[in-house]
Enzyme design. Structure first.
Site, PDB file in Angstrom:
ATOM      1  N   GLU A 116     -40.838   4.633  86.380  1.00  0.00           N
ATOM      2  CA  GLU A 116     -40.800   5.143  85.009  1.00  0.00           C
ATOM      3  C   GLU A 116     -42.114   5.835  84.648  1.00  0.00           C
ATOM      4  OE1 GLU A 116     -41.008   2.149  81.704  1.00  0.00           O
ATOM      5  OE2 GLU A 116     -40.694   0.757  83.362  1.00  0.00           O
ATOM      6  N   LYS A 118     -45.574   6.734  82.953  1.00  0.00           N
ATOM      7  CA  LYS A 118     -46.626   5.893  82.368  1.00  0.00           C
ATOM      8  C   LYS A 118     -47.107   6.592  81.105  1.00  0.00           C
ATOM      9  CE  LYS A 118     -50.788   3.362  83.656  1.00  0.00           C
ATOM     10  NZ  LYS A 118     -51.653   3.765  82.564  1.00  0.00           N
ATOM     11  N   ASP A 120     -49.162   7.513  77.804  1.00  0.00           N
ATOM     12  CA  ASP A 120     -50.580   7.456  77.499  1.00  0.00           C
ATOM     13  C   ASP A 120     -50.739   6.916  76.086  1.00  0.00           C
ATOM     14  OD1 ASP A 120     -53.187   7.726  78.014  1.00  0.00           O
ATOM     15  OD2 ASP A 120     -53.248   9.915  77.945  1.00  0.00           O
ATOM     16  N   TYR A 228     -42.064  -2.022  78.641  1.00  0.00           N
ATOM     17  CA  TYR A 228     -41.942  -1.850  80.082  1.00  0.00           C
ATOM     18  C   TYR A 228     -41.910  -3.143  80.890  1.00  0.00           C
ATOM     19  CZ  TYR A 228     -47.112  -1.960  79.834  1.00  0.00           C
ATOM     20  OH  TYR A 228     -48.411  -2.286  79.585  1.00  0.00           O
ATOM     21  N   LYS A 317     -51.007   8.830  89.641  1.00  0.00           N
ATOM     22  CA  LYS A 317     -51.534   9.602  88.521  1.00  0.00           C
ATOM     23  C   LYS A 317     -51.128  11.077  88.590  1.00  0.00           C
ATOM     24  CE  LYS A 317     -54.325   7.635  86.153  1.00  0.00           C
ATOM     25  NZ  LYS A 317     -54.094   6.794  84.967  1.00  0.00           N
ATOM     26  N   CYS A 411     -66.193  42.054  60.154  1.00  0.00           N
ATOM     27  CA  CYS A 411     -65.223  42.042  61.256  1.00  0.00           C
ATOM     28  C   CYS A 411     -65.889  42.548  62.546  1.00  0.00           C
ATOM     29  CB  CYS A 411     -64.039  42.924  60.892  1.00  0.00           C
ATOM     30  SG  CYS A 411     -62.913  43.167  62.272  1.00  0.00           S
ATOM     31  N   CYS A 414     -64.043  46.165  63.239  1.00  0.00           N
ATOM     32  CA  CYS A 414     -64.115  47.352  62.366  1.00  0.00           C
ATOM     33  C   CYS A 414     -65.244  47.267  61.348  1.00  0.00           C
ATOM     34  CB  CYS A 414     -62.785  47.553  61.652  1.00  0.00           C
ATOM     35  SG  CYS A 414     -62.495  46.317  60.375  1.00  0.00           S
ATOM     36  N   CYS A 429     -60.274  39.477  58.317  1.00  0.00           N
ATOM     37  CA  CYS A 429     -60.878  40.795  58.184  1.00  0.00           C
ATOM     38  C   CYS A 429     -60.115  41.508  57.086  1.00  0.00           C
ATOM     39  CB  CYS A 429     -60.747  41.542  59.514  1.00  0.00           C
ATOM     40  SG  CYS A 429     -60.820  43.324  59.322  1.00  0.00           S
ATOM     41  N   CYS A 435     -58.676  48.521  60.539  1.00  0.00           N
ATOM     42  CA  CYS A 435     -59.231  47.746  61.650  1.00  0.00           C
ATOM     43  C   CYS A 435     -58.446  48.019  62.928  1.00  0.00           C
ATOM     44  CB  CYS A 435     -59.175  46.256  61.301  1.00  0.00           C
ATOM     45  SG  CYS A 435     -59.700  45.209  62.656  1.00  0.00           S
TER      46      CYS A 435
END
Ligand code: I6G
Length: 677
Positions: A116, A118, A120, A228, A317, A411, A414, A429, A435
């Site tokens: 199954e 794992k 985190d 689990y 892993k 910006c 431009c 901007c 621009c």
């Protein structure tokens, strides 16, 4: 004294609420509308208030306590919570299998393994006595952890009482509490918008949520539990295999991982690893590997433990989703709407299965919050489909010459002023179509496949056209002459003719495409389609009041405001007029009766990778045919279109018996409804 009738009603409400909770949070199969659930809960609260003698701690009304704790107490685990050995490559997994076979005296036999993902998250233990949740504790150092009972009680997938036959008198269940990715992203998005601290990853968010002294805060966090294994078991028996134990837990009301499988032999373990590695990005939660356990519990007993890890289990892993690297520079990208995004240029690093050399820093608030400087060592996270992000700085590794990140006052493209609108985290901007970055981005969007679909006009050519001053805005595209094209570097006669033909072709379009192509803020493909369907013609749409716009599906006050700004702007009106003068046209539509569309009343889900079209395109087509397109599968889903790499949505659809079709069948189905691609 409450009457027997009241007592029966209270018990019946509790059973119904527990059952609905189980369907919704453990099996992911909602069975009643939210309103029915809320009504039943309110009725139970009312009866319990009138008859406090009926109140019980395992009642569904008693999940969130009103009192905050002053501190966490330590609790000793009845049985130590061990850790797992890791295998970092296929060879280490094979070595594990060889050791298992040798110790069990099974030579070349193939061993049965329960596999199954794992998760985190945070390892926890739940203690049930006579089926009632007594205690929740963190793993801590494996021998004692913190009592987090008040917090685990708020997690809807953790039952306050177990149901079913064969529940041992004392049952300690172990598993992982985690925060699904979507909930994590939303939590961080909200924190970012409010200028608050964000969490580095879903695991930290889950840990932070569990470490709240006030359970009312935990209750607001989208936490899940996945079980689990079991620890202490008294007054009852367990079945013979690990997989059967998981089945029992699920039957009693606890959530287990639907991806769990039993396989035979090491080659099948490797195949399981590969298939989960493929699915990893599409799973709704972070996983950092695969756990393999000898399935036979008696064989587990014989294998026993070495130091603090079982000999019968191992975790293989996956590549890490977070890695350290160096921030080389910060550049500022100007998007189509002028939004200026700081982008981290990184020393390339392998993370989450790919090499990453750029990551987003979101906005100036985020840069400030991270306290990041150029030259710093940073942690980069890449998980799922989300773009890579810098999530933290390693302060100990800061070089002396690290440089502060300077946000531009003007910006970078431009030189127009940069402004931050009140309540917005982004800087923009103000140059608009002056621009070049915004011009280029707007034109690239306009010509893209899902917009005007102009073949032969790639990003490089758009940049050339703007840089050479031949095209200033999207209307200018239709005025470029053959001679002008031929003056461009690397432009041959054939390519120029092809491009002119594509431009000509694109003039015959649809209102929805045209609207999407204009790149009005917050108007994506689906909204453009809803607007086109609702108003039928450009004139009706452009004349619509904010109130009329708000009547359209998908359109809220923000979108309505952007639309009105666009239609009221003289320069936008000019661009649209020029485009129409150049010959862009589309048929006006009779606003159709929604219930006459072929997929009216149906809800579809699109998942996995499609070859002939983008997922968004498939969604837009489905909406055009009257279907609702949902992001998750439920018992109400009419059909799921699943491409390669489809993850949990496909599993869920199969579980619920919802129709699933592949892309070829989808295209064939569209053809029967008059849609050809
Ligand atoms: O930390 C763990 C994650 C997942 C585990 C574990 C697991 O099974 C899927 N199983 C055991 C037996 C242990 N830790 C000790």
């Amino acid at each position: 004294m409450p009457s027997a009738e009241i007592e029966r009603e209270v018990e019946s409400l509790r059973v119904s609420l527990e059952n609905w909770n189980y369907q919704y949070y453990v099996l992911d199969q909602p069975t009643v509308p939210d309103a029915d659930y809320d009504r039943a809960l309110r009725r139970l609260q009312e009866l319990e208030a009138q008859h406090p003698e009926l109140l019980r701690p395992d009642s569904p009304t008693q999940r969130v306590g009103a009192q905050a704790l002053s501190e966490f107490t330590q609790v000793a685990h009845e049985m130590p919570m061990l850790s797992l050995d890791n295998a970092f490559d296929a060879q280490e997994l094979r070595d594990f299998d060889r050791r298992v076979r040798e110790r069990l005296g099974r030579g070349n036999d193939e061993i049965e393994y329960a596999c199954e993902p794992k998760l985190d998250g945070i390892a926890v233990s739940l203690l049930y006595r006579d089926g009632i949740l007594q205690r929740g504790a963190t793993r801590g150092d494996g021998f004692s952890g913190e009592d987090i009972t008040h917090n685990v009680r708020t997690i809807p997938s953790i039952p306050l009482r177990l149901n079913g036959r064969g529940i041992p008198g004392v049952l300690e269940v172990r598993g992982e509490i985690y925060m699904p990715r979507q909930g994590f992203e939303q939590l961080n998005e909200r924190a970012r918008a409010a200028g608050e601290k964000t969490f580095v990853n879903p695991r930290n968010a889950a840990a932070g949520s569990l470490r709240q002294l006030d359970a009312r805060l935990t209750a607001q966090r989208p936490l899940q539990m996945c079980c689990y294994s079991v620890g202490l078991v008294e007054d009852g028996d367990l079945p013979d295999t690990h997989a059967q134990v998981l089945d029992s837990l699920l039957r009693w009301g606890l959530r287990t991982n639907p991806e769990s499988r039993v396989v035979r032999g090491i080659a099948s373990c490797e195949a399981y690893y590969e298939s989960l590695a493929q699915k990893r990005d599409g799973l709704p939660y972070d996983i950092d590997g695969i756990v393999y356990k000898v399935n036979d519990l008696e064989a587990q007993q014989r294998l026993g433990f070495v130091s603090r890890a079982p000999r019968w289990a191992i975790a293989r892993k996956f590549p890490a989703q977070e890695e350290m690297t160096r921030l080389l520079d910060v550049e500022f990208q100007v998007g189509r709407t002028g939004a200026i995004t700081p982008v981290a240029r990184l020393e390339p690093v392998f993370v989450g299965g790919v090499t990453v050399s750029n990551a987003t820093l979101h906005n100036s608030d985020e840069v400030q919050r991270l306290g990041v400087r150029i030259g710093d060592t940073v942690i980069v996270r890449r998980a799922g489909d989300v773009i890579p992000q810098v999530v933290s700085v390693v302060p100990d590794r800061r070089p002396e010459d690290a440089k502060a990140v300077q946000f531009p006052g003007r910006c970078p493209v431009c030189d127009s002023p940069v402004e931050r609108e009140p309540g917005e985290a982004v800087m923009r901007c103000m140059g608009g179509l002056v621009c070049a970055a915004q011009q280029k981005a707007a034109i690239k969007h306009f010509v893209s496949r899902r917009a005007m679909d102009i073949d032969g006009l790639g990003d490089k050519l758009v940049e050339q056209l703007v840089d050479e001053g031949l095209v200033l805005n999207v209307a200018g595209l239709y005025r470029v002459s053959r001679e002008q094209l031929l003056q461009l570097e690397r432009m041959g006669e054939k390519s120029a003719d092809k491009l002119l033909a594509s431009l000509e072709n694109s003039k015959n379009t649809t209102l929805a495409r045209f609207l999407f192509a204009l790149g009005i803020r917050e108007v994506g493909e689906a909204t453009a389609l809803s607007l086109a369907r609702h108003f039928g013609s450009w004139e009706a749409l452009a004349a619509a009041t904010e109130e009329q716009l708000l009547q359209v599906d998908d359109v809220g006050p923000v979108v309505a405001d952007h639309l009105r700004q666009f239609f009221d702007s003289v320069s936008s009106q000019e661009v649209v007029a020029q485009l129409r003068e150049s010959g862009l046209h589309w048929p006006d539509l009779e606003p159709p009766q929604a219930d006459q569309l072929p997929l009216a009343g149906e809800t579809w889900v699109v998942t996995g990778k499609l070859e002939a079209m983008e997922r968004n395109e498939a969604k837009a087509i489905l909406q055009e045919l009257g279907a609702k397109v949902a992001g998750s599968v439920s018992a109400r889903t009419s059909c799921v279109v699943a491409g390669p790499g489809a993850g949990s949505k496909l599993g869920k659809a199969t579980e619920l018996g919802v129709e699933v079709i592949d892309e070829a069948a989808f295209i064939a189905r569209l053809e029967t409804m008059g849609v050809t691609l």
